[in-house]
Design an enzyme around this catalytic site. Structure first.
Site: not given
Ligand SMILES: O=C(CO)COP(=O)(O)O
Length: 148
Positions: A10, A58, A63, A83, A90, A93, A99
């Site tokens: 994140h 992501g 994801d 984080d 999301h 996701d 999971r």
């Molecule tokens: O959001 C993410 C994982 O949940 C990471 O996505 P990015 O690597 O595109 O920032």
């Protein structure tokens, strides 16, 4: 066989992930790295020598792409620095990916100390290989064979 691993961070942990990877560059030099889009871009910019494959970002499905790879037996480990202080649009996701890693016995490190434990284990590759063909359909046979 060459291991394929997922690497995701994140936003507030992307720098930490890149610094952590730097420390273990030699190990990752022998792996294929599949990353969500922005994480992948950061890694590609910093490590031109590594085999990094960026997927979608992501929140745009990255994801879920990694989750799909797990369900197809195409990922042997996940390094996912989440984080815990920032709500993610999301989140469903994120939880779905964690999971599926759980379900398919894919080792998954969500912070640096766990990532250290995984990568420093001399049996890391052997254990990843051991679970490569793990079948949740067999483990949850009662579900697979339920009458509908
Ligand atoms: O959001 C993410 C994982 O949940 C990471 O996505 P990015 O690597 O595109 O920032």
């Amino acid at each position: 066989m060459v291991l394929s691993v997922g690497v995701v961070a994140h936003d507030r942990r992307k720098r930490e992930m890149a610094d952590w990877l730097e420390k273990h560059k030699d190990v990752f030099a022998n792996m294929r790295i599949f990353a969500t889009g922005t994480t992948g871009r950061v890694l590609q910019e910093r490590f031109t020598e590594l085999d990094v494959h960026p997927l979608k970002s992501g929140p745009f499905g990255g994801d879920q792409q990694l989750g799909s790879m797990i369900a197809h037996g195409e990922l042997q480990a996940m390094f996912f620095f989440t984080d815990p202080m920032t709500p993610q649009p999301h989140d469903v996701d994120v939880r779905a990916l964690i999971r599926l890693a759980n379900m398919y016995e894919v080792p998954i490190a969500c912070n640096q100390s766990t990532a250290d434990l995984l990568i420093s284990n001399p049996r890391f590759e052997e254990i990843c290989e051991q679970y490569r063909n793990h079948s949740p359909e067999q483990v949850f046979a009662d579900y697979s064979n339920r009458k509908v």
